[in-house]
Design an enzyme around this catalytic site. Structure first.
Site, mmCIF file in Angstrom:
data_model
loop_
_atom_site.group_PDB
_atom_site.id
_atom_site.type_symbol
_atom_site.label_atom_id
_atom_site.label_comp_id
_atom_site.label_asym_id
_atom_site.label_seq_id
_atom_site.Cartn_x
_atom_site.Cartn_y
_atom_site.Cartn_z
ATOM 1 N N ARG A 117 40.214 47.891 30.811
ATOM 2 C CA ARG A 117 40.587 48.766 29.701
ATOM 3 C C ARG A 117 40.681 50.221 30.158
ATOM 4 O O ARG A 117 39.862 50.703 30.940
ATOM 5 C CB ARG A 117 39.577 48.659 28.568
ATOM 6 C CG ARG A 117 39.554 47.315 27.876
ATOM 7 C CD ARG A 117 38.661 47.364 26.652
ATOM 8 N NE ARG A 117 39.194 48.267 25.634
ATOM 9 C CZ ARG A 117 38.472 48.788 24.655
ATOM 10 N NH1 ARG A 117 37.179 48.523 24.579
ATOM 11 N NH2 ARG A 117 39.025 49.573 23.759
ATOM 12 N N SER A 118 41.655 50.930 29.611
ATOM 13 C CA SER A 118 41.809 52.353 29.892
ATOM 14 C C SER A 118 40.556 53.133 29.501
ATOM 15 O O SER A 118 40.136 54.054 30.204
ATOM 16 C CB SER A 118 43.024 52.895 29.131
ATOM 17 O OG SER A 118 43.065 54.301 29.171
ATOM 18 N N LEU A 120 37.499 52.259 29.662
ATOM 19 C CA LEU A 120 36.470 52.130 30.691
ATOM 20 C C LEU A 120 36.870 52.884 31.955
ATOM 21 O O LEU A 120 36.021 53.465 32.632
ATOM 22 C CB LEU A 120 36.214 50.658 31.002
ATOM 23 C CG LEU A 120 35.608 49.839 29.857
ATOM 24 C CD1 LEU A 120 35.455 48.377 30.268
ATOM 25 C CD2 LEU A 120 34.261 50.406 29.442
ATOM 26 N N HIS A 128 37.816 45.093 37.755
ATOM 27 C CA HIS A 128 38.381 44.220 38.791
ATOM 28 C C HIS A 128 38.808 45.090 39.961
ATOM 29 O O HIS A 128 39.192 46.243 39.791
ATOM 30 C CB HIS A 128 39.535 43.361 38.264
ATOM 31 C CG HIS A 128 40.879 44.017 38.289
ATOM 32 N ND1 HIS A 128 41.682 44.008 39.407
ATOM 33 C CD2 HIS A 128 41.570 44.699 37.344
ATOM 34 C CE1 HIS A 128 42.818 44.645 39.144
ATOM 35 N NE2 HIS A 128 42.772 45.084 37.910
ATOM 36 N N GLY A 132 43.158 40.700 40.168
ATOM 37 C CA GLY A 132 43.684 40.730 38.816
ATOM 38 C C GLY A 132 44.730 39.665 38.523
ATOM 39 O O GLY A 132 45.121 39.486 37.370
ATOM 40 N N LEU A 144 34.850 38.781 36.837
ATOM 41 C CA LEU A 144 35.114 40.218 36.865
ATOM 42 C C LEU A 144 34.339 40.871 38.002
ATOM 43 O O LEU A 144 33.186 40.515 38.248
ATOM 44 C CB LEU A 144 34.702 40.853 35.537
ATOM 45 C CG LEU A 144 35.214 40.160 34.270
ATOM 46 C CD1 LEU A 144 34.577 40.776 33.031
ATOM 47 C CD2 LEU A 144 36.737 40.251 34.194
ATOM 48 N N GLU A 145 34.953 41.833 38.678
ATOM 49 C CA GLU A 145 34.289 42.579 39.758
ATOM 50 C C GLU A 145 34.026 43.998 39.258
ATOM 51 O O GLU A 145 34.920 44.833 39.233
ATOM 52 C CB GLU A 145 35.166 42.596 41.005
ATOM 53 C CG GLU A 145 35.591 41.207 41.459
ATOM 54 C CD GLU A 145 37.093 41.023 41.420
ATOM 55 O OE1 GLU A 145 37.811 41.997 41.145
ATOM 56 O OE2 GLU A 145 37.555 39.901 41.651
ATOM 57 N N LYS A 184 39.941 27.167 44.856
ATOM 58 C CA LYS A 184 38.478 27.234 44.877
ATOM 59 C C LYS A 184 37.857 27.600 43.530
ATOM 60 O O LYS A 184 36.668 27.381 43.314
ATOM 61 C CB LYS A 184 38.025 28.250 45.929
ATOM 62 C CG LYS A 184 38.422 27.890 47.354
ATOM 63 C CD LYS A 184 37.809 28.825 48.367
ATOM 64 C CE LYS A 184 38.423 30.201 48.340
ATOM 65 N NZ LYS A 184 39.820 30.215 48.814
#
Length: 204
Positions: A117-118, A120, A128, A132, A144-145, A184
């Site tokens: 999100r912008s 954030l 991420h 993505g 999520l990273e 994976k």
């Protein structure tokens, strides 16, 4: 071709795209908002040796997690201070893996992209790094990273964390992601660590 709000609702209604849970209020003009789950992974390794299985621990929050920037030099004293002052469940430093609440299934003619999100990004938090892209035929939750780059950031369970943008392929993939034997991360039900050690490394 990117799917519009009308297209997204049509694909979900006809079950060509599966999003569980689905909230119509989260449909944007050409995206769908996804929310933060309650499970996270923190790595324990001193060095990431990508030829070996990485060591990690899973944590689960009741309400919130405070993410400190890389090299924040977090101490037990500081952890206790943050927990008492901000009433957070966990305090972590550096990168942490999270997951979406949403489970998705894509047909073989639809791919997706995850974007943070912008709002954030404007507090210098990314959700991420390089992962993505979501291949056509993917089934599972999105890992999520998460990294904070400025000040510590408090994240809350179930808050909107990012969005999915769906694209239609010119022709369907012959073999979707979750049908490939080498995939994976198919059918992941929660946050998953890196499984890069399963790649076929060529040794000279």
């Amino acid at each position: 071709m990117i799917l519009s709000d009308k297209d997204i609702i049509d694909y979900v209604t006809s079950k060509r795209i599966i999003i569980k849970p689905f909230n119509k209020d989260f449909v944007g003009p050409c995206s769908y908002d996804v929310t933060l789950g309650d499970e996270f992974i923190i790595y324990d390794d001193e060095v990431y040796d990508l030829s070996k299985e990485l060591n990690y621990k899973r944590i689960k929050i009741k309400n919130s997690i405070l993410v400190c920037p890389l090299n924040y030099n977090l101490t037990e004293e500081k952890i206790n201070y943050f927990k008492e002052k901000y009433n957070v469940d966990y305090v972590v430093e550096g990168g942490v893996l999270g997951t979406t609440n949403e489970y998705i299934e894509l047909p073989n003619d639809i791919s997706a992209q995850y974007q943070g999100r912008s709002s954030l990004g404007r507090v210098f938090l990314t959700s991420h790094q390089t992962a993505g892209w979501i291949d056509a035929g993917f089934k599972g939750k999105i890992t999520l990273e998460i990294v904070a780059f400025d000040k510590p950031v408090i994240l809350y369970k179930n808050q909107r964390i990012g969005q999915l943008i769906f694209s239609k392929l010119l022709s369907p993939a012959d073999v979707g992601y979750s049908e490939r034997k080498t995939s994976k991360y198919a059918y992941q039900k929660s946050v998953m660590p890196s499984l890069i050690h399963l790649d076929n490394h060529k040794k000279d």
